[in-house]
Enzyme design. Structure first.
Site, short mmCIF file in Angstrom:
data_model
loop_
_atom_site.label_atom_id
_atom_site.label_comp_id
_atom_site.label_asym_id
_atom_site.label_seq_id
_atom_site.Cartn_x
_atom_site.Cartn_y
_atom_site.Cartn_z
N GLN A 106 -5.05 -72.14 -25.55
CA GLN A 106 -6.40 -72.38 -25.01
C GLN A 106 -7.22 -73.17 -26.04
OE1 GLN A 106 -8.01 -68.56 -22.93
NE2 GLN A 106 -6.45 -67.88 -24.40
N ASP A 109 -7.87 -77.41 -31.13
CA ASP A 109 -7.94 -77.81 -32.55
C ASP A 109 -6.69 -78.53 -33.06
OD1 ASP A 109 -7.65 -74.25 -33.28
OD2 ASP A 109 -6.05 -75.71 -32.91
N HIS A 124 -6.69 -76.22 -22.30
CA HIS A 124 -8.09 -76.66 -22.25
C HIS A 124 -8.25 -78.06 -22.86
CE1 HIS A 124 -9.46 -72.23 -21.91
NE2 HIS A 124 -9.34 -72.79 -20.72
N1 APR Z 1 -5.95 -62.46 -35.70
C1 APR Z 1 -5.72 -62.14 -34.40
N2 APR Z 1 -6.70 -62.08 -33.45
C2 APR Z 1 -7.95 -62.35 -33.86
C3 APR Z 1 -8.28 -62.69 -35.20
C4 APR Z 1 -7.21 -62.73 -36.13
N3 APR Z 1 -7.41 -63.04 -37.43
N4 APR Z 1 -9.63 -62.88 -35.26
C5 APR Z 1 -10.12 -62.70 -34.02
N5 APR Z 1 -9.12 -62.37 -33.17
C6 APR Z 1 -9.21 -62.12 -31.73
C7 APR Z 1 -10.47 -61.42 -31.28
O1 APR Z 1 -10.29 -60.00 -31.36
C8 APR Z 1 -10.55 -61.89 -29.82
O2 APR Z 1 -9.76 -61.06 -28.97
O3 APR Z 1 -9.25 -63.40 -31.10
C9 APR Z 1 -9.93 -63.29 -29.86
C10 APR Z 1 -10.97 -64.39 -29.75
O4 APR Z 1 -11.53 -64.30 -28.47
P1 APR Z 1 -12.37 -65.52 -27.88
O5 APR Z 1 -13.32 -66.00 -28.91
O6 APR Z 1 -12.88 -65.08 -26.53
O7 APR Z 1 -11.28 -66.66 -27.73
P2 APR Z 1 -10.39 -67.02 -26.47
O8 APR Z 1 -9.83 -65.78 -25.85
O9 APR Z 1 -9.43 -68.05 -26.93
O10 APR Z 1 -11.46 -67.72 -25.47
C11 APR Z 1 -10.92 -68.36 -24.33
O11 APR Z 1 -13.12 -69.25 -23.87
O12 APR Z 1 -15.09 -70.36 -24.34
C12 APR Z 1 -13.81 -70.50 -23.85
O13 APR Z 1 -12.64 -72.54 -23.88
C13 APR Z 1 -12.98 -71.46 -24.69
O14 APR Z 1 -10.57 -71.47 -24.98
C14 APR Z 1 -11.74 -70.66 -25.06
C15 APR Z 1 -11.74 -69.57 -24.01
#
Ligand code: APR
Length: 252
Positions: A106, A109, A124
């Site tokens: 998703q 980068d 995405h």
């Molecule tokens: N290792 C593993 N997991 C981690 C770490 C880490 N060091 N740090 C954070 N996390 C986890 C958090 O607990 C959370 O579950 O990564 C996740 C980040 O969640 P989001 O910020 O919601 O990211 P994501 O799920 O990729 O969001 C999906 O939302 O805004 C849109 O397009 C954007 O692609 C993105 C989509």
């Protein structure tokens, strides 16, 4: 020191992946946090600092200057310093060893590709290229365009847009069809660093589960998947878990 329970789960996960004919990774912002890229949600999340409206397609066309200022600051200036981390490299190693067939990310980068992963499905889209919203001409997202905002097309002076998916924008067709195919055929899905909050991306692991894939999840905290579809929850940072998982293959 790792607990016996964590060791057992790691061994179980490694066995599942080794015995799998087709393993797919599904990654979210959490896999890039240890590369210095903040997540979208949770503590220090981007959406706690910025109103996501600037990534709404309608808003972008109405306020291109304002949107582009934030897009450049968040997705280009800060991303530029980010390097792949041990979790990205471990996935590339698994692919090289035939233990991972594809990554659906998703993230926009480009860190999986920079870590050496070959089969990466960018659900995405990507920050790497810009497309003219008028004539469709595509450009590399070079500083040439990013130092004069909003960037304009050299052919028709149309507004350039980054090739990542905005809110209200359709998922790239090829990414969608390839991801659904992965969800049809994978025996194992490895979910890394995603809340499972955003549709339609968040449906992919659920479809894989419906097709009898085993779900391994790596996250520092529970997600929407943990108590619903996850079979093995490896609770920890992506770099630590992936380093330990890879080590099992390197030592056996
Ligand atoms: N290792 C593993 N997991 C981690 C770490 C880490 N060091 N740090 C954070 N996390 C986890 C958090 O607990 C959370 O579950 O990564 C996740 C980040 O969640 P989001 O910020 O919601 O990211 P994501 O799920 O990729 O969001 C999906 O939302 O805004 C849109 O397009 C954007 O692609 C993105 C989509």
């Amino acid at each position: 020191m790792r607990s016996q329970e964590v060791n057992n789960k790691l061994t179980q996960a490694a066995e599942l992946i080794k015995d799998s004919k087709h393993t797919t990774a599904f990654t979210g912002a959490g896999i890039s946090v240890e590369s210095g890229i903040p997540p979208f949600r949770g503590e220090n999340g981007l959406w706690s600092k910025f109103d996501p409206i600037f990534l709404d397609l309608g808003y972008f066309f109405k306020h291109p200057d304002e949107s582009w200022q934030l897009i450049k600051k968040i997705f280009y200036d800060s991303f530029a310093q980010a390097e792949p981390n041990a979790a990205h490299y471990a996935l590339a190693q698994l692919e090289q060893r035939g233990l991972l067939q594809a990554i659906i990310t998703q993230n926009i980068d480009n860190l999986h590709q920079r870590a050496g992963s070959k089969n990466v499905i960018e659900y995405h889209g990507t920050t790497q290229t810009l497309t003219c919203t008028h004539c469709g001409r595509r450009y590399q997202a070079s500083t040439k365009f990013l130092n004069d905002l909003p960037p304009k097309c050299e052919s028709c002076s149309g507004l350039l847009k980054p090739d990542f998916v905005f809110f209200g924008e359709a998922i790239p067709e090829l990414a969608q069809s390839r991801s659904l195919q992965e969800a049809e055929i994978a025996d194992v899905f490895i979910l890394i660093g995603t809340t499972g909050e955003v549709q339609p991306a968040s449906m992919i692991p659920i479809i894989a589960k419906k097709n009898h894939a085993k779900i391994i999840e790596i996250n520092v905290e529970k997600s929407n998947y943990t108590d619903s579809i996850t079979d093995i929850f490896l609770n920890g940072k992506a770099t630590e878990i992936m380093r330990n998982l890879l080590a099992i293959y390197l030592t056996n």
